[in-house]
Design a protein around this motif. Structure first.
Motif, PDB file in Angstrom:
ATOM      1  N   MET A  65     -31.274   8.827  38.774  1.00 54.90           N
ATOM      2  CA  MET A  65     -31.604  10.219  38.500  1.00 54.90           C
ATOM      3  C   MET A  65     -31.355  10.553  37.033  1.00 54.90           C
ATOM      4  O   MET A  65     -30.369  10.126  36.440  1.00 54.90           O
ATOM      5  N   LEU A  66     -32.309  11.307  36.488  1.00 53.82           N
ATOM      6  CA  LEU A  66     -32.088  11.897  35.168  1.00 53.82           C
ATOM      7  C   LEU A  66     -31.960  13.392  35.414  1.00 53.82           C
ATOM      8  O   LEU A  66     -32.896  14.031  35.897  1.00 53.82           O
ATOM      9  N   PHE A  67     -30.769  13.925  35.129  1.00 54.84           N
ATOM     10  CA  PHE A  67     -30.447  15.283  35.524  1.00 54.84           C
ATOM     11  C   PHE A  67     -30.368  16.157  34.275  1.00 54.84           C
ATOM     12  O   PHE A  67     -29.493  15.971  33.431  1.00 54.84           O
ATOM     13  N   ILE A  68     -31.310  17.093  34.160  1.00 56.37           N
ATOM     14  CA  ILE A  68     -31.340  17.924  32.960  1.00 56.37           C
ATOM     15  C   ILE A  68     -30.585  19.217  33.221  1.00 56.37           C
ATOM     16  O   ILE A  68     -30.844  19.914  34.200  1.00 56.37           O
ATOM     17  N   THR A  69     -29.622  19.534  32.365  1.00 53.75           N
ATOM     18  CA  THR A  69     -28.819  20.727  32.606  1.00 53.75           C
ATOM     19  C   THR A  69     -28.242  21.257  31.300  1.00 53.75           C
ATOM     20  O   THR A  69     -28.147  20.541  30.304  1.00 53.75           O
ATOM     21  N   HIS A  70     -27.895  22.557  31.319  1.00 55.59           N
ATOM     22  CA  HIS A  70     -27.193  23.121  30.181  1.00 55.59           C
ATOM     23  C   HIS A  70     -25.714  23.264  30.532  1.00 55.59           C
ATOM     24  O   HIS A  70     -24.912  23.669  29.715  1.00 55.59           O
ATOM     25  N   ASP A  71     -25.373  22.925  31.771  1.00 56.10           N
ATOM     26  CA  ASP A  71     -24.071  23.250  32.315  1.00 56.10           C
ATOM     27  C   ASP A  71     -23.224  21.981  32.459  1.00 56.10           C
ATOM     28  O   ASP A  71     -23.503  21.126  33.291  1.00 56.10           O
ATOM     29  N   LEU A  72     -22.165  21.892  31.652  1.00 51.74           N
ATOM     30  CA  LEU A  72     -21.350  20.675  31.686  1.00 51.74           C
ATOM     31  C   LEU A  72     -20.603  20.515  33.007  1.00 51.74           C
ATOM     32  O   LEU A  72     -20.312  19.397  33.429  1.00 51.74           O
TER      33      LEU A  72
END
Lengths: 275, 546, 328
Positions: B489-496
């Motif tokens: 999975m490549l998980f795109i997020t702004h949330d650490l």
């Protein structure tokens, strides 16, 4: 939230509009039965005021105004509806292609659309009818040619907005082809604004048709409401009903279409503030 | 950033809400937005009101100053006592004097909360003009002073700017300056940092805290984010379905909530401690991106003027090892979504390679790409936009397989199994998307991605539009399915926090470039790049662990 | 806004108009091809007043023996120097006829624009302020009826009531030519003649702008910046006039630009009803004498007018909306 039909038919303006349109439609369809005379035939003395004999009186040549209204309804409605359908079909294709393909196709198609929106459309329609020679066909062509740009713009805007939604990207990733995506994913989601714009366009088409007929550019052997007003204008001083009655018919029909079209819009796009 | 203030607060409340009930119009799904709510705010304290969407927290905030969308939503019972008056009973002129004079408000989206056609200086000036007799020159001095107080650079230039000429953070500083203009007794902040990037959010929170401490103002802070609560609240009130669930000093509530609902909410906040252990190095990569670049725009107009494009992705290289979950972390405009769109073939990169199981798919035409489509599937951000509203769930899930030649009934049977797998009922196949909640729709989106038996799933902010409690469920589902099916999975997020919860590795992106890559554990323990450190420092409530 | 940049924007907009005008020219040429008969006879007018020699001269000048593209090029060249041909019916060049009829049309168009935009914006504004009261219902009802009324019919009804029955205003023409008024008296006379045509032509557009203004006022009033203004302690009146009004005006300005072409089309009908001696009346006359070349000249002229007014509208828009970038 109420259902679409409840919102649509629960609106008294819509009901009034539908009622009048039904009357006009019945008169147009059954004109040969309801007014079994040729509208160009002289039936009595000229300038008879509306009475029991002649429901709406007779005109300057002694033709029945009722027969003119009934047969005129046919002409006006058929020309307006056919012209609108052509404009919607053409505009929708242009708009869908421009919106879906974007880039150069979009640029080119939208420049052309803007061009047709910039040139004065009614004068263009006059020139077209004059040059093609007045007939039902040239009226339809002229009205359609000047009416499609708004449709193209609405469809393009909708397609652009639907296209950017993620379910369309999901279809691309699933491997669906361009045409299938346009037809199955995008178009079904653009139908409601198209229906609203299209229905309001019928009203504009009626106004254009009657203005052209008023100027003497109508189909020569078909009676129409605009022609009746144009023929009666010289006798305004002495026979007010020649102009007034067909004018009211145009006014009410256009008004009814606008009421129904707007009711359609409100029912399809309910906003909290208006509920 | 400072810890929650420890100064003593005055005992007498500045504002006291008693038995507030706000009715919703008849066509709503429930009768009341707020029901019999009582809370108090004292001088010099920050009270955070927390709740998920639909909890009534914003309606409560708007009712204090009489800003409800009349006539549909109205107060039917209760008192709002402020400086010896009931704000629900005072005359309109008196209420106008209180607005901004004694109680001011900051909104969520500063772009739409400011008039787009008026210079921001004038918009702040208006507050002084309405409430004071100051001369135009004195007002200008005061506005410039306020801009200085909220640390806006070049106050004179900002004074003459329109909202669209400022950044999101600057606009929110203007809103704060406006709120402070008359040194009110109470500031109501309605999700004031939700629309901002993490680092900007951290700056705005610290600014609010600083100014609140300086002026001794009471702040009523509405938020959905427990991290933000941990960051700034002195006291906290939890709302659900229009009712008060629990209130108290923030430290005990955050550490040991009394009510089960609060406990669930707090437990749903992902921890900043990486959940997956430091993985062993793997050479087998499902996906390898090599020196990928993508520039938007930049075409020449017909007069030959060539506009510079936006370099969204600049020579990025990245690997996703088989069976791993890699987080791509960045703020808005960092290029993380563009990179994802290139990988799934929604955008054509300008240069570089995308090796999928060793096969380079960069630059392939749509037809040539088709045989590889099923290998990478995507889970989208917006649960409302990602499902076609006019198709049945079964058709949505079965679309990919049927296009690859699977018979429709076989694909529908598989869709039923997948729905079962993502925790929905099998019967859902025959229903339409609008019959499902946001979290359920995301589950349908996951089922759609799985229907293609992909090797790699790209999840583009799949939980950022969801409430906290639902967020957790969807994240856990993704994590379980990935491990169970051996997916990458490549998980795109702004949330650490989210990244720490589901990913073994992290790549940090800024302005189109990856500035740091490594295992999640290593990056959280010892961030090497200054931007990574800034991001970690900005996580709201980072000192708080439950 | 820097003056230099603004000037550059105006030049840029003028340049953008060139392809549109060129397109109109090509369209005129295509329609000339569609007209019955060969180009030279059409250009000479069907009046039959032209000598065979003149027709031969036209053939040579428009290169009618040459390929179509060359003909088009020659046609464009002629239009570029404002040579739009000759009208035998009027025994004058098309260009001079257009110039002569331009002022009455501009007068009618200008007053109609002022009347429709001004009153439309005002009634929309007040309908929005009085929303859901009987005053709003009256304004909305009048607007929706006016929006459905055919122009030519309104004109005739106004003549019937105000000229024939009440005898307050003249029925036709732009001035009383036999009275030989001068100076101020003449202006008053023209104004009296202008009242009915301007009202007739305005009515539809007035309704359109009123409805649009009301809708955008209501829409804008629900936006967040209005809540901010309310939270600042502004009165509803201050909110409406300082904040909402200008924002709501923008779509009306855009619409006014879009409608200029329609306005000119409407003026054909209105001028023919009131015998107003402008371009529209000229078009009506050209229709009956089958003077296609004159008709196309009027079409060309109207298109140029629309393009010009659109540029003015764009400039107004830029002045109203700081978000529009003019530095291209």
């Amino acid at each position: 939230m109420k259902s679409f039909w409840a919102r649509f038919l629960g609106n008294p303006r819509v009901l009034a509009g539908i009622a009048w349109l039904l009357v006009v439609a019945v008169v147009a369809v059954f004109a040969p039965l309801l007014a079994p005379v040729d509208p160009f035939e002289i039936v009595d003395k000229p300038f008879l005021v509306p009475s029991g004999d002649h429901l709406f009186g007779t005109d300057s040549l002694g033709r029945s105004i009722w027969a003119g209204l009934a047969h005129g309804a046919r002409t006006t409605l058929i020309i307006a509806i056919v012209a609108t359908l052509s404009a919607v079909a053409f505009g929708a294709v242009v708009g869908a292609l421009a919106g879906y393909h974007g880039g150069l196709v979009d640029d080119a198609l939208m420049r052309i659309t803007e061009f047709f929106q910039t040139i004065p459309s009614f004068i263009f329609a006059i020139v077209l009818v004059a040059i093609l020679a007045p007939s039902a066909t040239s009226l339809v062509v002229a009205i359609a040619v000047v009416s499609w740009p708004p449709i193209a713009r609405v469809v393009r805007g909708e397609v652009l907005s639907v296209k950017s939604r993620e379910f369309v990207q999901a279809a691309v990733i699933a491997g669906q082809g361009d045409t299938a995506i346009l037809l199955r994913q995008v178009i079904p989601n653009t139908l409601s604004p198209l229906i609203v714009t299209g229905s309001l366009l019928v009203a504009t088409a009626i106004l254009t048709e009657s203005a052209l007929s008023f100027l003497g550019l109508g189909a020569p052997n078909l009676m129409s409401w605009g022609f009746m007003v144009g023929a009666g204008r010289s006798f305004l001083r002495d026979a007010w009903w020649l102009v007034t009655i067909p004018g009211v018919a145009i006014l009410l029909t256009v008004l009814a279409i606008n009421l129904v079209g707007e009711g359609l819009n409100d029912a399809l796009n309910p906003r909290l503030a208006d509920v | 950033m400072s810890a929650p203030s420890t100064q003593p607060t005055d005992a007498a409340p500045v504002l006291s809400i008693d038995g507030l009930t706000v009715a919703l119009p008849a066509w709503s799904d429930r009768p009341h937005a707020v029901e019999n709510l009582s809370i108090q705010i004292r001088r010099n304290e920050v009270l955070c009101v927390v709740g998920e969407s639909g909890s009534g927290k914003s309606v409560m905030a708007k009712s204090i100053l009489g800003l409800l969308p009349a006539p549909h939503v109205r107060v039917t019972a209760g008192r709002i006592a402020f400086e010896g008056e009931d704000l629900l009973q005072v005359a309109p002129e008196r209420l106008r004097a209180v607005r901004s004079g004694r109680i001011s408000m900051i909104f969520q989206e500063p772009m739409v909360a400011l008039n787009p056609l008026m210079k921001v200086g004038r918009q702040v000036d208006e507050v002084l003009q309405v409430h004071t007799d100051l001369s135009a020159r004195a007002r200008r001095e005061r506005v410039l002073g306020l801009f200085d107080d909220v640390h806006l650079p070049e106050p004179a230039r900002i004074h003459g700017s329109y909202p669209h000429q400022l950044s999101g953070g600057q606009r929110q500083r203007v809103m704060i300056a406006m709120a402070l203009a008359l040194e009110p007794a109470l500031i109501i902040a309605d999700e004031p940092t939700t629309a901002l990037d993490v680092t900007t959010q951290a700056q705005i929170l610290s600014l609010l805290k600083e100014l609140q401490g300086k002026h001794g103002t009471a702040v009523l802070f509405i938020t959905h984010d427990f991290g933000v609560v941990a960051e700034i609240a002195d006291r906290v009130a939890v709302m659900r379905h229009g009712r008060l669930i629990e209130q108290g000093d923030s430290a005990p509530v955050l550490r040991a909530p009394r009510e089960p609902y609060t406990r669930d909410l707090v437990a749903a906040v992902p921890s900043l401690i990486p959940r997956h252990p430091d993985p062993a190095a793997v050479d087998d990569h499902v996906l390898a991106v090599r020196a990928l670049s993508k520039t938007y725009g930049g075409r020449s107009s017909f007069l030959g003027v060539r506009s510079r494009g936006v370099e969204a992705v600049r020579s990025v290289s990245l690997e996703v090892p088989r069976g791993r979950s890699v987080a791509l972390v960045g703020e808005s405009g960092s290029g993380k979504s563009t990179l994802a769109r290139c990988i799934v073939g929604l955008e054509q990169p300008d240069s570089g390679a995308i090796l999928l199981d060793g096969q380079d798919i960069a630059g392939l035409s749509r037809a040539a790409l088709r045989p590889y489509r099923h290998l990478v599937q995507m889970v989208f951000q917006d649960p409302f936009a990602s499902l076609n509203p006019r198709q049945r769930v079964g058709d949505i899930i079965a679309l990919g397989p049927t296009l690859r030649g699977v018979p429709r009934d076989v694909a529908w049977d598989r869709a039923r199994e997948l729905l079962d797998m993502v925790g929905l009922q099998r019967e859902a196949v025959g229903r339409f998307p609008h019959e499902f909640s946001g979290g359920q729709r995301q589950r349908i989106g996951i089922a759609r991605a799985l229907a293609m038996d992909p090797k790699l799933i790209i999840a583009d902010e799949p939980v950022s539009a969801l409430d906290v409690s639902v967020q957790k469920q969807v994240l856990d589902l993704l994590d379980e399915l990935r491990l169970e099916l051996g997916l990458s999975m490549l998980f795109i997020t702004h949330d650490l926090r989210v990244a720490a919860h589901v990913c073994e590795e992290i790549a940090v992106m800024r302005r189109g470039e990856i500035v740091e890559r490594g295992s999640t554990a290593r990056i959280f323990a010892a961030p090497a790049h200054e931007y990574t450190r800034a991001l970690l420092d900005s996580v709201p409530g980072k000192g708080w662990e439950h | 806004m820097a003056g230099g940049r603004f000037l550059r924007y105006i030049v840029w907009r003028l340049l953008q108009a060139v392809p549109v005008i060129l397109g109109v020219t090509v369209l005129c040429f295509l329609m000339l091809q569609l007209a019955p008969g060969d180009l030279a006879t059409v250009l000479a007018g069907e009046a039959g007043g032209a000598s065979p020699g003149f027709i031969e001269e036209l053939r040579a000048r428009y290169g009618l023996d040459k390929p179509l593209l060359v003909q088009l090029a020659l046609y464009i060249k002629n239009v570029a120097v404002l040579d739009l041909g000759f009208s035998f019916r009027h025994n004058a060049t098309v260009a001079s006829l257009l110039a002569e009829r331009l002022f009455p049309t501009l007068l009618l168009m200008g007053s109609t624009l002022l009347l429709s935009v001004g009153l439309g914006v005002l009634s929309g504004l007040f309908a929005a302020i009085w929303v859901r009261t009987w005053r709003d219902h009256v304004i909305s009802l009048v607007a929706i009826v006016a929006y459905a009324t055919p122009l030519f019919w309104v004109g005739l009804m106004l003549i019937l009531v105000f000229s024939i029955r009440l005898d307050w205003l003249p029925t036709s023409g732009m001035e009383d030519v036999v009275a030989f008024y001068e100076g101020w008296d003449r202006a008053v006379d023209i104004a009296r003649h202008l009242v009915l045509p301007a009202i007739t032509l305005s009515l539809f557009y007035l309704a359109l702008y009123a409805r649009l203004m009301r809708a955008t006022m209501l829409e804008q009033r629900g936006l967040d910046y209005v809540t901010t203004a309310r939270a600042k302690g502004l009165t509803e009146r201050q909110i409406t006039f300082r904040h909402v009004f200008r924002n709501a005006l923008l779509p009306v300005v855009t619409m006014a630009g879009v409608q200029v072409g329609g306005l000119l089309g409407g003026s054909v009908v209105v001028e023919s009803v009131f015998a107003w001696p402008g371009l529209g009346q000229l078009a009506f006359e050209a229709l009956f004498s089958r003077d296609y070349n004159l008709l196309l000249g009027i079409f060309f002229m109207s298109a140029c007018l629309v393009v010009l007014v659109n540029i003015v509208v764009d400039i107004v828009y830029v002045l109203l909306d700081p978000r529009i970038k003019v530095g291209t």
